[in-house]
Design a protein around this motif. Structure first.
Motif, mmCIF file in Angstrom:
data_model
loop_
_atom_site.group_PDB
_atom_site.id
_atom_site.type_symbol
_atom_site.label_atom_id
_atom_site.label_comp_id
_atom_site.label_asym_id
_atom_site.label_seq_id
_atom_site.Cartn_x
_atom_site.Cartn_y
_atom_site.Cartn_z
ATOM 1 N N MET A 93 -2.741 3.850 8.567
ATOM 2 C CA MET A 93 -3.728 4.334 7.600
ATOM 3 C C MET A 93 -4.970 4.876 8.304
ATOM 4 O O MET A 93 -5.500 5.937 7.948
ATOM 5 C CB MET A 93 -4.123 3.196 6.656
ATOM 6 C CG MET A 93 -3.056 2.837 5.623
ATOM 7 S SD MET A 93 -2.845 4.104 4.338
ATOM 8 C CE MET A 93 -4.384 3.922 3.435
ATOM 9 N N HIS A 94 -5.442 4.142 9.317
ATOM 10 C CA HIS A 94 -6.632 4.596 10.039
ATOM 11 C C HIS A 94 -6.367 5.897 10.795
ATOM 12 O O HIS A 94 -7.305 6.653 11.070
ATOM 13 C CB HIS A 94 -7.103 3.511 11.013
ATOM 14 C CG HIS A 94 -7.886 2.417 10.352
ATOM 15 N ND1 HIS A 94 -9.163 2.585 9.884
ATOM 16 C CD2 HIS A 94 -7.546 1.131 10.054
ATOM 17 C CE1 HIS A 94 -9.602 1.465 9.344
ATOM 18 N NE2 HIS A 94 -8.640 0.558 9.427
ATOM 19 N N SER A 114 8.473 -3.340 2.919
ATOM 20 C CA SER A 114 8.160 -4.637 3.497
ATOM 21 C C SER A 114 9.216 -5.652 3.089
ATOM 22 O O SER A 114 10.071 -5.387 2.240
ATOM 23 C CB SER A 114 6.776 -5.118 3.021
ATOM 24 O OG SER A 114 5.758 -4.292 3.533
ATOM 25 N N LEU A 115 9.142 -6.833 3.678
ATOM 26 C CA LEU A 115 10.060 -7.917 3.339
ATOM 27 C C LEU A 115 9.420 -8.808 2.278
ATOM 28 O O LEU A 115 8.277 -9.239 2.425
ATOM 29 C CB LEU A 115 10.356 -8.759 4.592
ATOM 30 C CG LEU A 115 11.219 -10.003 4.376
ATOM 31 C CD1 LEU A 115 12.644 -9.614 3.998
ATOM 32 C CD2 LEU A 115 11.199 -10.893 5.610
ATOM 33 N N GLU A 116 10.169 -9.078 1.212
ATOM 34 C CA GLU A 116 9.701 -10.023 0.188
ATOM 35 C C GLU A 116 10.110 -11.433 0.597
ATOM 36 O O GLU A 116 11.287 -11.700 0.852
ATOM 37 C CB GLU A 116 10.302 -9.662 -1.171
ATOM 38 C CG GLU A 116 9.734 -10.473 -2.319
ATOM 39 C CD GLU A 116 10.128 -9.892 -3.675
ATOM 40 O OE1 GLU A 116 10.346 -10.681 -4.600
ATOM 41 O OE2 GLU A 116 10.210 -8.648 -3.782
ATOM 42 N N LEU A 117 9.155 -12.331 0.663
ATOM 43 C CA LEU A 117 9.420 -13.691 1.126
ATOM 44 C C LEU A 117 9.964 -14.600 0.024
ATOM 45 O O LEU A 117 10.644 -15.585 0.313
ATOM 46 C CB LEU A 117 8.146 -14.295 1.727
ATOM 47 C CG LEU A 117 7.670 -13.623 3.016
ATOM 48 C CD1 LEU A 117 6.290 -14.145 3.418
ATOM 49 C CD2 LEU A 117 8.664 -13.829 4.151
ATOM 50 N N CYS A 129 3.625 -10.378 9.547
ATOM 51 C CA CYS A 129 4.923 -9.908 10.023
ATOM 52 C C CYS A 129 5.771 -9.346 8.876
ATOM 53 O O CYS A 129 6.353 -8.259 8.989
ATOM 54 C CB CYS A 129 5.676 -11.052 10.701
ATOM 55 S SG CYS A 129 5.005 -11.541 12.299
ATOM 56 N N ALA A 130 5.844 -10.087 7.789
ATOM 57 C CA ALA A 130 6.706 -9.682 6.673
ATOM 58 C C ALA A 130 6.211 -8.406 5.997
ATOM 59 O O ALA A 130 7.010 -7.594 5.519
ATOM 60 C CB ALA A 130 6.797 -10.811 5.649
ATOM 61 N N LYS A 131 4.909 -8.225 5.966
ATOM 62 C CA LYS A 131 4.322 -7.088 5.241
ATOM 63 C C LYS A 131 3.829 -5.974 6.171
ATOM 64 O O LYS A 131 3.181 -5.025 5.709
ATOM 65 C CB LYS A 131 3.151 -7.578 4.381
ATOM 66 C CG LYS A 131 3.504 -8.709 3.437
ATOM 67 C CD LYS A 131 4.632 -8.333 2.481
ATOM 68 C CE LYS A 131 4.992 -9.485 1.564
ATOM 69 N NZ LYS A 131 6.158 -9.158 0.687
ATOM 70 N N SER A 132 4.119 -6.078 7.471
ATOM 71 C CA SER A 132 3.728 -5.046 8.448
ATOM 72 C C SER A 132 2.242 -4.712 8.364
ATOM 73 O O SER A 132 1.839 -3.546 8.456
ATOM 74 C CB SER A 132 4.557 -3.769 8.236
ATOM 75 O OG SER A 132 5.929 -4.050 8.310
ATOM 76 N N VAL A 133 1.411 -5.741 8.198
ATOM 77 C CA VAL A 133 -0.016 -5.536 7.956
ATOM 78 C C VAL A 133 -0.685 -4.759 9.090
ATOM 79 O O VAL A 133 -1.413 -3.789 8.852
ATOM 80 C CB VAL A 133 -0.718 -6.898 7.753
ATOM 81 C CG1 VAL A 133 -2.234 -6.715 7.695
ATOM 82 C CG2 VAL A 133 -0.210 -7.566 6.475
#
Length: 312
Positions: A126-127, A138-141, A115-119
């Protein structure tokens, strides 16, 4: 004389668990056992124990098994067992507490990071041939506050992971004792008010059903992240969906749902800010063995076979 029977509400059990139960006849109910299936098996085999993997065990099933002495959960959550009905019939309910703690805590961390890094979103982009480096943040935790509801074996393990990332850990659990200094114990109102991310690690009860609902979510910081690897009933799914669409909740990672399996056409499907997994937080090869052995040991402990009950 025939061996006493143990019914497993699933299609298999770890070989290590079966070794412990070698003096019993182990009967499998299949991958998706319904109440009528369990009743029929109980009437046929009159089990002394039921090991619960899937499905629910209520009064009707218990009444079909007059020799039943223990219902043992293949895991830590016993909400699929009617504990009041069991108590009224003198049947013990046990859980393999902590057996899947590492697996579930890791899943919670995976969902939090996703969630935090929009993985998931960035992977899809990218695909599709995109390169969003110039536009995405992204959000730094590190330095953010994570609020944990439930500080049992799973919650405490997840807390250590978050602390290792430099997060501020606050938690609520009226039953937890001897907690580490890295967890600041607070009330629920503080969890909602201060948390940048909230992760649920508590059992489902009549008192906390729907605890994360519209009123609660309005109290949270705008842009909060929600993670649930506990029980789906803790979350009001319609309220969460509305909060996601309004931006009150930035994203959510869910491994459990009010109704499982999730049916086709569920409103969560296709929602861009939701990361979903099919209640597999505790499903690893190691946890499979640990939960099976824990459940088997709990059965033997109640039946007086001289094996200590399983603990975390």
């Amino acid at each position: 004389m025939s061996r006493r029977a143990i019914i497993v509400t699933g299609a298999d059990l770890a070989p290590e668990a079966l070794q412990l139960l070698q003096d019993f006849e182990v009967v499998y109910a299949g991958k998706t056992p319904q109440e009528e299936d369990l009743v029929a098996l109980c009437k046929r085999h009159d089990p002394v124990a039921i090991i619960v993997r899937y499905g629910k065990v209520g009064a009707t099933v218990m009444d079909a098994a007059p020799s039943l002495r223990v219902i043992s959960k293949h895991g830590s959550g016993t909400d699929t067992i009617d504990k009041e009905a069991a108590k009224a019939r003198g049947i013990e309910v046990r859980a393999a507490v902590g057996a899947n703690a590492a697996a579930v805590a890791e899943q919670a961390l995976a969902l939090l990071l996703a969630c935090a890094k929009s993985v998931v979103h960035l992977n899809q982009r990218m695909h599709a041939g995109h390169w969003d480096k110039a536009t995405h943040k992204s959000l730094e935790l590190h330095g953010r506050t994570i609020g944990l509801v439930g500080l049992g074996a799973i919650g405490q393990r997840f807390a250590r992971m978050c602390d290792a990332m430099g997060m501020k850990v606050i938690g609520f659990d009226p039953f937890a004792k001897n907690l580490p200094d890295s967890i600041r114990v607070v009330d629920l109102e503080t969890i909602w008010r201060e948390s940048d991310a909230i992760s649920l690690h508590c059992p489902l009860t009549d008192d906390n059903r729907g605890m994360l609902g519209a009123a609660t979510l309005r109290k949270c910081k705008r842009g909060v992240i929600v993670v649930n690897t506990a029980r789906g009933g803790l979350v009001d799914e319609a309220a969460l969906l509305e909060a996601l669409r309004s931006g009150q909740v930035a994203s959510a990672g869910l491994d459990s749902f009010a109704v499982e399996p999730m049916a086709a056409g569920h409103p969560f499907q296709g929602e861009p800010h939701l990361v979903l997994s099919p209640h597999i937080g505790g499903v690893t090869s190691d946890a499979y063995v640990n939960m099976g052995v824990g459940a088997a040991k709990n059965v033997l402990a109640v039946l007086g076979q001289g094996v200590a009950a399983a603990h975390a």
